[in-house]
Motif scaffolding. Structure first.
Motif, mmCIF file in Angstrom:
data_model
loop_
_atom_site.group_PDB
_atom_site.id
_atom_site.type_symbol
_atom_site.label_atom_id
_atom_site.label_comp_id
_atom_site.label_asym_id
_atom_site.label_seq_id
_atom_site.Cartn_x
_atom_site.Cartn_y
_atom_site.Cartn_z
ATOM 1 N N ASP A 59 0.838 -1.102 -0.133
ATOM 2 C CA ASP A 59 -0.065 0.137 0.013
ATOM 3 C C ASP A 59 0.903 1.373 0.036
ATOM 4 N N THR A 60 0.457 2.351 -0.466
ATOM 5 C CA THR A 60 1.197 3.591 -0.399
ATOM 6 C C THR A 60 0.251 4.434 0.391
ATOM 7 N N TYR A 61 0.806 5.488 0.758
ATOM 8 C CA TYR A 61 -0.131 6.410 1.814
ATOM 9 C C TYR A 61 0.418 7.747 1.644
ATOM 10 N N GLU A 62 -0.559 8.763 1.849
ATOM 11 C CA GLU A 62 -0.714 10.247 2.094
ATOM 12 C C GLU A 62 -0.974 10.471 3.272
ATOM 13 N N TRP A 63 -0.230 11.159 4.225
ATOM 14 C CA TRP A 63 -0.451 11.614 5.708
ATOM 15 C C TRP A 63 -0.393 12.900 5.652
ATOM 16 N N TYR A 64 -1.457 13.638 6.565
ATOM 17 C CA TYR A 64 -1.602 14.670 6.964
ATOM 18 C C TYR A 64 -1.716 15.372 8.516
ATOM 19 N N TRP A 65 -0.979 16.004 8.650
ATOM 20 C CA TRP A 65 -0.820 16.572 10.231
ATOM 21 C C TRP A 65 -1.996 17.501 10.826
ATOM 22 N N HIS A 66 -2.301 17.452 11.918
ATOM 23 C CA HIS A 66 -2.967 18.514 12.729
ATOM 24 C C HIS A 66 -1.983 19.688 12.940
ATOM 25 N N GLY A 67 -2.336 20.711 12.803
ATOM 26 C CA GLY A 67 -1.696 22.092 12.895
ATOM 27 C C GLY A 67 -0.882 22.444 11.682
ATOM 28 N N TYR A 68 -1.340 21.696 10.416
ATOM 29 C CA TYR A 68 -0.671 22.030 9.250
ATOM 30 C C TYR A 68 -1.827 22.073 8.194
ATOM 31 N N ASN A 69 -1.543 23.007 7.009
ATOM 32 C CA ASN A 69 -2.667 22.677 6.087
ATOM 33 C C ASN A 69 -2.192 21.477 4.907
ATOM 34 N N ASN A 70 -2.878 21.338 4.098
ATOM 35 C CA ASN A 70 -2.644 20.309 3.171
ATOM 36 C C ASN A 70 -1.267 20.170 2.298
ATOM 37 N N SER A 71 -0.838 21.398 2.451
ATOM 38 C CA SER A 71 0.519 21.524 1.630
ATOM 39 C C SER A 71 1.497 20.633 2.342
ATOM 40 N N LEU A 72 1.505 20.482 3.535
ATOM 41 C CA LEU A 72 2.565 19.499 4.158
ATOM 42 C C LEU A 72 1.923 17.925 4.158
ATOM 43 N N VAL A 73 2.513 17.075 3.464
ATOM 44 C CA VAL A 73 1.993 15.927 3.230
ATOM 45 C C VAL A 73 3.100 14.817 3.514
ATOM 46 N N LEU A 152 -3.587 14.905 23.252
ATOM 47 C CA LEU A 152 -2.668 16.095 23.221
ATOM 48 C C LEU A 152 -2.326 16.941 22.182
ATOM 49 N N ARG A 153 -2.625 16.466 21.090
ATOM 50 C CA ARG A 153 -2.319 17.184 19.918
ATOM 51 C C ARG A 153 -2.724 18.513 19.625
ATOM 52 N N ASN A 154 -1.993 19.356 19.004
ATOM 53 C CA ASN A 154 -2.378 20.754 18.689
ATOM 54 C C ASN A 154 -3.274 20.729 17.308
ATOM 55 N N LYS A 155 -4.484 20.822 17.191
ATOM 56 C CA LYS A 155 -5.388 20.615 16.082
ATOM 57 C C LYS A 155 -5.747 22.266 15.387
ATOM 58 N N ARG A 156 -5.028 23.035 15.873
ATOM 59 C CA ARG A 156 -5.331 24.260 15.496
ATOM 60 C C ARG A 156 -4.078 24.806 14.310
ATOM 61 N N VAL A 157 -4.477 25.162 13.196
ATOM 62 C CA VAL A 157 -3.553 25.576 12.084
ATOM 63 C C VAL A 157 -3.180 26.955 12.563
ATOM 64 N N ASP A 158 -3.818 27.685 13.083
ATOM 65 C CA ASP A 158 -3.594 29.217 13.388
ATOM 66 C C ASP A 158 -2.867 29.163 14.882
ATOM 67 N N LEU A 159 -2.494 28.067 15.233
ATOM 68 C CA LEU A 159 -1.817 28.305 16.514
ATOM 69 C C LEU A 159 -0.378 27.928 16.535
ATOM 70 N N THR A 160 0.756 28.619 16.280
ATOM 71 C CA THR A 160 2.046 28.028 16.105
ATOM 72 C C THR A 160 2.915 29.040 17.068
ATOM 73 N N SER A 161 4.125 28.344 17.183
ATOM 74 C CA SER A 161 4.924 29.107 17.981
ATOM 75 C C SER A 161 5.692 30.497 17.498
ATOM 76 N N ASN A 162 5.979 31.370 18.378
ATOM 77 C CA ASN A 162 6.438 32.549 17.997
ATOM 78 C C ASN A 162 7.757 32.682 18.526
ATOM 79 N N PHE A 163 8.241 31.483 19.020
ATOM 80 C CA PHE A 163 9.600 31.575 19.383
ATOM 81 C C PHE A 163 10.495 31.371 18.318
ATOM 82 N N LYS A 164 11.776 32.024 18.154
ATOM 83 C CA LYS A 164 12.556 31.795 17.227
ATOM 84 C C LYS A 164 14.012 31.685 17.687
#
Length: 164
Positions: A59-73, A152-164
């Motif tokens: 089988d092949t797969y395509e996985w999508y993560w919480h906290g990211y849009n569909n461009s990260l696969v 425990l996952r962050n499921k919000r795309v709009d919530l990212t770390s500001n720490f650089k």
């Protein structure tokens, strides 16, 4: 050549029966419960597997993560899936992840090995460190979801770390 950074192993113990944990790794619905936002698996003739259908070798797969849009696969392939206690797949390029399930003293043990990790001079891109941290979190989340019901996952795309 130093090969210490090409492979790691993480282990978790669970008060959950082995079959339930195997299905948590071997079905789209199972993976989406604790690991991924969306898990699409395709059979060799490119048929999309149903949510509760077990994955199979090739089988092949395509996985999508919480906290990211569909461009990260994450794309890869199932190398082994024996329906019982072993799943092996490609991950993060040419890496290979092997997940073994066993039982001892009333617990189900998951041993996860990621190998074939390429050398990297840029520490921010170091798959050994980044993947190991990720797997530790997700094995912890698997325990939390199955033993306590808390995701425990962050499921919000709009919530990212500001720490650089």
């Amino acid at each position: 050549m130093d090969t210490r950074w090409q492979k790691f192993k993480v282990t978790g113990d669970y008060h959950v029966n082995m079959r339930a944990l195997y299905l948590a790794w071997a079905t789209p619905a199972g993976l989406e419960k604790w690991f991924l936002r969306k898990a699409d698996f395709y059979t060799v003739p490119k048929r999309l597997r149903a949510a509760d259908e077990e994955v199979m070798k090739e089988d092949t797969y395509e996985w999508y993560w919480h906290g990211y849009n569909n461009s990260l696969v994450e794309k890869g392939a199932i190398l082994e899936a024996n329906g019982n206690d072993l799943i092996k797949f490609t991950f993060a390029g040419n890496c290979i992840v092997t997940v073994r399930f066993s039982t001892t003293k009333g617990l189900t043990i998951i041993d996860l090995i990621q190998e074939n990790i390429p050398p990297e001079t840029d520490p921010e891109k170091n798959l050994f460190v980044q993947c190991q941290l990720g797997w530790v979190f997700y094995l912890t989340n698997l325990k939390s979801v199955f033993e306590g019901g808390k995701d425990l996952r962050n499921k919000r795309v709009d919530l990212t770390s500001n720490f650089k």
